[in-house]
Design a protein around this motif. Structure first.
Motif, PDB file in Angstrom:
ATOM      1  N   GLU A  88     -14.178  73.361  30.230  1.00  0.00           N
ATOM      2  CA  GLU A  88     -13.337  73.556  29.205  1.00  0.00           C
ATOM      3  C   GLU A  88     -12.714  75.128  29.723  1.00  0.00           C
ATOM      4  OE1 GLU A  88     -14.000  77.065  25.159  1.00  0.00           O
ATOM      5  OE2 GLU A  88     -15.872  75.780  25.714  1.00  0.00           O
TER       6      GLU A  88
ATOM      7  N   ASP B 106      -3.352  77.665  23.140  1.00  0.00           N
ATOM      8  CA  ASP B 106      -3.846  76.662  23.155  1.00  0.00           C
ATOM      9  C   ASP B 106      -3.045  75.935  22.739  1.00  0.00           C
ATOM     10  OD1 ASP B 106      -4.832  75.091  21.088  1.00  0.00           O
ATOM     11  OD2 ASP B 106      -5.584  76.541  19.420  1.00  0.00           O
ATOM     12  N   ILE B 107      -3.226  74.516  23.245  1.00  0.00           N
ATOM     13  CA  ILE B 107      -1.983  73.405  23.825  1.00  0.00           C
ATOM     14  C   ILE B 107      -1.970  72.576  22.198  1.00  0.00           C
ATOM     15  CG2 ILE B 107      -4.098  71.590  24.644  1.00  0.00           C
ATOM     16  CD1 ILE B 107      -0.855  70.412  26.318  1.00  0.00           C
ATOM     17  N   ASN B 108      -3.701  72.569  21.310  1.00  0.00           N
ATOM     18  CA  ASN B 108      -3.945  71.827  20.089  1.00  0.00           C
ATOM     19  C   ASN B 108      -3.506  72.841  18.933  1.00  0.00           C
ATOM     20  OD1 ASN B 108      -5.020  69.782  21.338  1.00  0.00           O
ATOM     21  ND2 ASN B 108      -6.639  71.306  22.009  1.00  0.00           N
TER      22      ASN B 108
ATOM     23  N   GLU C 209       6.297  76.075  17.977  1.00  0.00           N
ATOM     24  CA  GLU C 209       4.592  75.714  18.857  1.00  0.00           C
ATOM     25  C   GLU C 209       4.984  75.767  20.128  1.00  0.00           C
ATOM     26  OE1 GLU C 209       3.665  71.918  16.150  1.00  0.00           O
ATOM     27  OE2 GLU C 209       4.340  71.087  18.068  1.00  0.00           O
TER      28      GLU C 209
ATOM     29  N   LYS D 171      -1.043  73.062  16.097  1.00  0.00           N
ATOM     30  CA  LYS D 171       0.299  72.450  15.528  1.00  0.00           C
ATOM     31  C   LYS D 171       0.764  73.447  14.190  1.00  0.00           C
ATOM     32  CE  LYS D 171      -0.006  69.034  18.696  1.00  0.00           C
ATOM     33  NZ  LYS D 171       1.029  69.516  19.772  1.00  0.00           N
TER      34      LYS D 171
ATOM     35  N   TYR E 170       2.201  78.602  21.737  1.00  0.00           N
ATOM     36  CA  TYR E 170       1.251  78.015  23.080  1.00  0.00           C
ATOM     37  C   TYR E 170       1.637  78.741  24.011  1.00  0.00           C
ATOM     38  CZ  TYR E 170       0.556  75.554  27.403  1.00  0.00           C
ATOM     39  OH  TYR E 170      -0.056  74.756  28.287  1.00  0.00           O
TER      40      TYR E 170
ATOM     41  N   ASN F 125      -3.758  76.683  32.149  1.00  0.00           N
ATOM     42  CA  ASN F 125      -3.061  76.874  30.864  1.00  0.00           C
ATOM     43  C   ASN F 125      -2.558  78.619  30.957  1.00  0.00           C
ATOM     44  OD1 ASN F 125      -3.455  74.357  29.378  1.00  0.00           O
ATOM     45  ND2 ASN F 125      -4.232  75.495  27.806  1.00  0.00           N
TER      46      ASN F 125
ATOM     47  N   LYS G 170      -9.643  74.485  31.484  1.00  0.00           N
ATOM     48  CA  LYS G 170      -8.373  74.048  30.825  1.00  0.00           C
ATOM     49  C   LYS G 170      -7.750  75.470  30.937  1.00  0.00           C
ATOM     50  CE  LYS G 170      -7.278  71.426  26.968  1.00  0.00           C
ATOM     51  NZ  LYS G 170      -7.508  70.460  25.653  1.00  0.00           N
ATOM     52  N   GLU G 171      -8.185  76.009  30.094  1.00  0.00           N
ATOM     53  CA  GLU G 171      -7.639  77.303  30.027  1.00  0.00           C
ATOM     54  C   GLU G 171      -7.334  78.281  30.449  1.00  0.00           C
ATOM     55  OE1 GLU G 171      -9.031  79.780  26.522  1.00  0.00           O
ATOM     56  OE2 GLU G 171     -10.742  78.184  25.993  1.00  0.00           O
TER      57      GLU G 171
END
Length: 450
Positions: A174, A277-279, A268, A281, A272, A181, A177-178
């Protein structure tokens, strides 16, 4: 404390001198060096994230100048707060330096590893006991207070809390991943193969932005298509984005607004790039407007809206620019000077002019000859191109690249063709700008380009 155990490379500090890192890890070796932090380091490296972790630096009472330089040159600092982190004055000195770098734009992320964030933040429990001992040892020299302030500031950042509710592997993934990004969003933009004539234009924009002041500023850049507005905006972005908590460069706004769900996609992308936060929407345009206001209003951000041609585009992305946190900066590029007038008196406008003959000659020569001046036998041909392109960098670059490596006969044939039929690549790239002009402006535009 930090360690460096880069497999396959020398672990001596000198190997890494004068190099910048994506991530700097600050932690207590005795607590996590052979476990959690070592695994985190390996996971970051496997993803190609250049990470500093070192166990060979000479230790002493004072943190070394070399390590301070490494912290400064890092894009992101991760602090692993473990049970005995504050026992180490070395770690605490690192922390103070990291907070200093945070003020200059470094991203700082804490990890609370088997410790309560509130105890770290408020210096209670074991953390409080250790600080009492530090104060007894160092008396009233201000050092302990600087440690306390740095600890409080970093512990107030929303980070990661490991509470054994998942495996360490999942927890580390986790984080990685962040960080990945965040690193992507902090990677400089490609500006131009040959950025001729942009330095003083960039400096002029920086003066208008005045990033040292704490107000919110909007700068509009206007000029004809192909004149270099986007190139200059990217160069400005690269020079200052590290000073902000978040940044976003939204390119080709006009073109993307005309595509299916283009507005939602831009909303978006903006969220992002700044939040990571890629999720996230937005669902629909109107929810997107509110989400942008709610999520970004507390952050000091840098935002560039590139190639805007309607007020509606600005309103659906950033409203009236009245919700941004102090210190935020917004740059808007457009060919329409009148559009900028709608944004009010708070906006500063900058006209991007065509290159002068000297700059045009240099840019064209670099593309056509791979040197900053033309070959002697091609002087007349070169002058013909300079007259033809009228100082438009895009035209100079495309024509120069097209003529590179050709002989004199091919040059003559190609230039004769340009005089009769506009180069299709130039025409295609500039078509978007042309279509948005009224008839009078189109005539002027055609005179400049052709």
């Amino acid at each position: 404390m930090s360690i460096m155990t880069n497999k396959g490379a020398s672990s001596s500090f000198s190997t890494y001198q004068n190099k910048s890192f994506d991530v700097f890890l600050s932690f207590r070796y005795e607590d996590t060096g052979l476990g959690f932090t070592g695994h985190l380091y390996n996971a970051l490296c496997q993803l190609g994230i250049h990470t500093f972790i070192d166990d060979n630096l000479p230790r002493g009472e004072q943190i070394s100048a070399q390590l301070l330089e490494t912290i400064e040159s890092s894009m992101i600092s991760i602090i692993i707060f473990s049970e005995n982190y504050v026992f180490s004055t070395w770690c605490l000195d690192e922390l103070v330096k990291i907070v200093e770098c945070k003020k200059n734009g470094q991203l700082v992320q804490p990890v609370f590893y088997n410790v309560d964030p509130s105890e770290v933040r408020n210096q209670k429990g074991k953390f409080g006991e250790v600080f009492a001992k530090h104060e007894e040892k160092f008396k009233d020299n201000g050092k302990v207070q600087s440690w306390r302030e740095a600890l409080y500031e970093v512990a107030n950042i929303s980070g990661w809390h490991y509470k054994h509710n998942c495996s360490e592997f999942e927890f580390i993934q986790e984080i990685v991943k962040e960080i990945s990004n965040s690193k992507s969003n902090r990677t400089p933009l490609f500006v131009a193969t040959y950025p001729v004539g942009i330095n003083y234009r960039v400096e002029a924009i920086k003066l208008l932005l005045d990033i040292g002041s704490n107000d919110v500023r909007v700068v509009g850049m206007y000029g004809p298509g192909g004149v270099g507005k986007t190139t200059i905006a990217k160069a400005v972005y690269n020079m200052i984005y590290a000073h902000f908590e978040g940044s976003s460069f939204l390119e080709n706004v006009r073109e993307k607004f005309g595509t299916f769900n283009g507005i939602i996609h831009l909303q978006e992308t903006l969220l992002y790039e700044i939040l990571g936060d890629i999720n996230l929407k937005v669902g629909n345009i109107w929810r997107g407007i509110n989400l942008i206001k709610e999520r970004l209003c507390s952050k000091r951000i840098l935002l560039i809206l590139d190639d805007v041609d309607k007020l509606d585009q600005i309103e659906k992305l950033i409203g009236k620019c009245d919700f941004f946190s102090s210190g935020s900066r917004i740059i808007i590029t457009t060919r329409d000077k009148h559009l900028l007038a709608y944004l009010g008196k708070g906006l500063s406008a900058y006209k991007v002019n065509e290159l002068d003959d000297h700059e045009a000659l240099e840019l064209f020569s670099l593309h056509a000859f791979q040197t900053n001046k033309p070959k002697e036998d091609y002087t007349d041909f070169t002058n013909q191109v300079i007259r033809y392109a009228k100082g438009i960098p895009l035209a100079l670059a495309i024509i120069g690249a097209n003529l590179y490596g050709r002989n004199e006969l091919e040059w003559k044939s190609t230039l004769d063709k340009y005089e009769r039929i506009p180069n299709k690549e130039i025409q295609h790239i500039l078509q978007i700008s042309y279509e948005g002009l009224d008839e009078t402006e189109q005539d002027i535009f055609l005179d400049i380009i052709y």
